[in-house]
Design a protein around this motif. Structure first.
Motif, PDB file in Angstrom:
ATOM      1  N   ASP A 146     -11.780  28.972   8.073  1.00 17.54           N
ATOM      2  CA  ASP A 146     -10.924  28.864   9.261  1.00 17.54           C
ATOM      3  C   ASP A 146     -11.706  28.272  10.433  1.00 17.54           C
ATOM      4  N   LEU A 147     -12.990  28.633  10.521  1.00 21.68           N
ATOM      5  CA  LEU A 147     -13.809  28.126  11.628  1.00 21.68           C
ATOM      6  C   LEU A 147     -14.086  26.640  11.477  1.00 21.68           C
ATOM      7  N   GLU A 148     -13.963  26.138  10.246  1.00 18.66           N
ATOM      8  CA  GLU A 148     -14.183  24.705  10.016  1.00 18.66           C
ATOM      9  C   GLU A 148     -12.876  23.922  10.060  1.00 18.66           C
ATOM     10  N   SER A 149     -11.759  24.650  10.221  1.00 19.18           N
ATOM     11  CA  SER A 149     -10.460  23.983  10.220  1.00 19.18           C
ATOM     12  C   SER A 149     -10.206  23.282  11.547  1.00 19.18           C
ATOM     13  N   THR A 150      -9.697  22.074  11.466  1.00 18.34           N
ATOM     14  CA  THR A 150      -9.377  21.337  12.697  1.00 18.34           C
ATOM     15  C   THR A 150      -7.892  21.445  13.019  1.00 18.34           C
ATOM     16  N   ASN A 151      -7.171  22.274  12.269  1.00 14.57           N
ATOM     17  CA  ASN A 151      -5.750  22.460  12.527  1.00 14.57           C
ATOM     18  C   ASN A 151      -5.572  23.266  13.821  1.00 14.57           C
ATOM     19  N   ALA A 152      -4.984  22.608  14.828  1.00 13.36           N
ATOM     20  CA  ALA A 152      -4.861  23.249  16.139  1.00 13.36           C
ATOM     21  C   ALA A 152      -3.980  24.485  16.088  1.00 13.36           C
ATOM     22  N   ARG A 153      -3.147  24.601  15.050  1.00 14.49           N
ATOM     23  CA  ARG A 153      -2.258  25.764  14.975  1.00 14.49           C
ATOM     24  C   ARG A 153      -2.871  26.907  14.163  1.00 14.49           C
ATOM     25  N   ASN A 154      -4.112  26.726  13.747  1.00 15.05           N
ATOM     26  CA  ASN A 154      -4.764  27.791  12.989  1.00 15.05           C
ATOM     27  C   ASN A 154      -4.997  28.998  13.912  1.00 15.05           C
ATOM     28  N   ARG A 155      -4.340  30.105  13.590  1.00 13.79           N
ATOM     29  CA  ARG A 155      -4.386  31.283  14.454  1.00 13.79           C
ATOM     30  C   ARG A 155      -5.713  32.031  14.356  1.00 13.79           C
ATOM     31  N   ALA A 156      -6.372  31.879  13.192  1.00 13.15           N
ATOM     32  CA  ALA A 156      -7.523  32.743  12.923  1.00 13.15           C
ATOM     33  C   ALA A 156      -8.644  32.552  13.945  1.00 13.15           C
ATOM     34  N   THR A 157      -8.709  31.375  14.556  1.00 19.91           N
ATOM     35  CA  THR A 157      -9.819  31.123  15.483  1.00 19.91           C
ATOM     36  C   THR A 157      -9.405  31.321  16.932  1.00 19.91           C
ATOM     37  N   ARG A 158      -8.204  31.886  17.130  1.00 24.14           N
ATOM     38  CA  ARG A 158      -7.754  32.050  18.509  1.00 24.14           C
ATOM     39  C   ARG A 158      -8.614  33.042  19.285  1.00 24.14           C
ATOM     40  N   PHE A 159      -9.345  33.922  18.567  1.00 25.04           N
ATOM     41  CA  PHE A 159     -10.213  34.866  19.272  1.00 25.04           C
ATOM     42  C   PHE A 159     -11.170  34.141  20.217  1.00 25.04           C
ATOM     43  N   LEU A 160     -11.420  32.851  19.915  1.00 18.26           N
ATOM     44  CA  LEU A 160     -12.332  32.090  20.783  1.00 18.26           C
ATOM     45  C   LEU A 160     -11.794  32.014  22.215  1.00 18.26           C
ATOM     46  N   VAL A 161     -10.468  32.025  22.369  1.00 18.14           N
ATOM     47  CA  VAL A 161      -9.853  31.952  23.700  1.00 18.14           C
ATOM     48  C   VAL A 161     -10.270  33.160  24.542  1.00 18.14           C
ATOM     49  N   GLY A 162     -10.337  34.309  23.900  1.00 20.04           N
ATOM     50  CA  GLY A 162     -10.657  35.525  24.643  1.00 20.04           C
ATOM     51  C   GLY A 162     -12.105  35.966  24.508  1.00 20.04           C
ATOM     52  N   ALA A 163     -12.905  35.196  23.747  1.00 16.80           N
ATOM     53  CA  ALA A 163     -14.284  35.620  23.496  1.00 16.80           C
ATOM     54  C   ALA A 163     -15.091  35.655  24.789  1.00 16.80           C
ATOM     55  N   THR A 164     -15.882  36.714  24.958  1.00 15.95           N
ATOM     56  CA  THR A 164     -16.786  36.768  26.112  1.00 15.95           C
ATOM     57  C   THR A 164     -18.233  36.542  25.673  1.00 15.95           C
ATOM     58  N   ALA A 165     -18.463  36.430  24.379  1.00 18.81           N
ATOM     59  CA  ALA A 165     -19.801  36.143  23.852  1.00 18.81           C
ATOM     60  C   ALA A 165     -19.654  35.719  22.391  1.00 18.81           C
ATOM     61  N   VAL A 166     -20.596  34.894  21.927  1.00 17.69           N
ATOM     62  CA  VAL A 166     -20.523  34.415  20.545  1.00 17.69           C
ATOM     63  C   VAL A 166     -21.864  34.586  19.840  1.00 17.69           C
ATOM     64  N   ILE A 167     -21.789  35.037  18.580  1.00 15.37           N
ATOM     65  CA  ILE A 167     -22.968  35.067  17.706  1.00 15.37           C
ATOM     66  C   ILE A 167     -22.813  33.920  16.714  1.00 15.37           C
TER      67      ILE A 167
END
Ligand SMILES: Nc1nc2c(ncn2[C@@H]2O[C@H](COP(=O)(O)OP(=O)(O)O)[C@@H](O)[C@H]2O)c(=O)[nH]1
Ligand SMILES: [Mg+2]
Ligand SMILES: [Zn+2]
Length: 358
Positions: free
Chosen positions: A179-200
């Motif tokens: 999912d993280l490699e998907s370029t599909n803009a409608r992929n919901r699985a990576t939406r957490f990035l919108v609210g992420a306050t930090a990334v590992i």
């Protein structure tokens, strides 16, 4: 966050929508094990002690104003604390995200952050119990953890961390590398990035493909996440996991031998970051260094979730299920989290303030 009138605007970690938290609403959901359903209860008739106890076990349904996510619930006490942290793991499929997160949460739970004045408890008790059953218990038994299915949009765990910088909910996201490699803009699985306050950002050392080759020098999961987070100055760490494979390779060996650190030392973290940077650069993994260039606060760490490679259960059959016969020896798995907590202000002090700066 809380203006004078007591109205608190919150961002849901699951759907990343903003909404006014229904503080004081006595109707909370309690999960009923028998019917496996959330049931609404009015707790206003209960004495205050019981109300507080029910709230700790209760949930509020997210109103999800944009209406783009299946029904979901947040801990009823989610808004009772300081600004929430939302930490996402990013990395290629099989880079070791799930093992690292499991080792990290397990160790944090075993008072692994006590030296930094941080205590950990489950804020979302149902979610944590699920994480415990699904990941921590199998991990402790030496089994390899199941791959993360694509399309996961829920958080892995929601904890309450109490530290010198305050008490704050911390939500962890661990979605599939595909999912993280998907370029599909409608992929919901990576939406957490919108609210992420930090990334590992998770990079696996020495992962070879089926042909025994090291992967080519790109890292699509890192690139896509860095692009989407561009302009948001949030703390980032790069964790080079599976570093057990580097245990005889200087200077990684030196760091791994140190085990868990008991204090935050910005110079030491900077020295480790330099060594990891040099390692990735030499290994031809320059693409995995992009987060370091993109985020102003970033630290790099050598970690190992398992302490060694999984081996086939049936030694004669390479394709049989794999396990860790000697169990797990997680090494320095808390260091990336400690850096994030320092960069986020949950761990305080002059050293903590300097973590991740050049
Ligand atoms: N040697 C070694 N192997 C690991 C480590 N962590 C995970 N692995 C292996 O890497 C594979 C993928 O791990 P997983 O956590 O599922 O990766 P994810 O897809 O990024 O979540 C599994 O087969 C694990 O056995 C580690 O710290 N050291
Ligand atoms: Mg996974
Ligand atoms: Zn929501």
């Amino acid at each position: 966050m809380t203006p004078g009138n007591g109205v608190r605007h919150m961002r849901c970690p699951i759907c990343a929508d903003d909404f006014v938290w229904p503080s004081g609403d006595p109707n909370i959901f309690l999960y009923d094990e028998e019917s496996s359903r959330y049931e609404l209860f009015d707790i206003s008739g209960q004495p205050p002690m019981k109300q507080a106890d029910l709230a700790r076990q209760g949930y509020r349904q997210c109103p999800n104003p944009s209406g783009d996510t299946a029904l979901h619930y947040l801990p009823a006490t989610y808004a009772d604390y300081g600004p929430p942290l939302v930490i996402g793991l990013v990395g290629a499929p099989a880079s070791g995200k799930t093992h690292l997160l499991t080792a990290m949460i397990r160790q944090a739970y075993l008072s692994g952050l006590a030296a930094h004045g941080v205590t950990v408890s489950a804020l979302d008790i149902l979610r944590h119990n699920h994480f415990l059953r699904q990941f921590i218990k199998p991990f402790e038994k030496g089994g390899t953890l199941a791959g993360t299915g694509t399309g996961v949009v829920e958080a892995a765990d929601i904890l309450l961390l109490r530290g010198p910088g305050g008490d704050r909910p911390v939500t962890f996201f661990d979605v599939a590398g595909e999912d993280l490699e998907s370029t599909n803009a409608r992929n919901r699985a990576t939406r957490f990035l919108v609210g992420a306050t930090a990334v590992i950002f998770v990079h696996a050392s020495e992962d070879r493909d089926a042909a025994g080759q090291l992967p080519a020098g790109e890292n699509q999961s890192f690139d896509l996440a860095v692009e989407r987070l561009r302009g948001r100055q949030i703390p980032a760490v790069i964790a080079v996991t599976k570093s057990d494979r580097l245990r005889f390779v200087p200077p990684a060996d030196r760091w791994l031998h140190r085990g868990d650190e008991t204090r935050v030392d910005a110079d030491r973290i900077r020295a480790e970051s330099k060594d990891v940077y040099a390692y990735l650069h030499r290994a031809g993994a320059g693409a995995s260094l992009r987060p370091f260039e993109a985020f102003t606060k970033c630290s790099l760490h050598f970690v190992s979730a398992s302490g060694g490679d999984a081996v086939p259960v049936d030694p004669g059959d390479e394709d049989s299920e794999k396990h860790f016969p000697r169990g797990f020896r997680p090494t320095r798995v808390l260091e990336p989290l400690v850096s994030i907590l320092a960069m986020s202000g949950l761990i305080t002090g002059l050293q903590a303030e300097k973590v991740g700066t050049p």
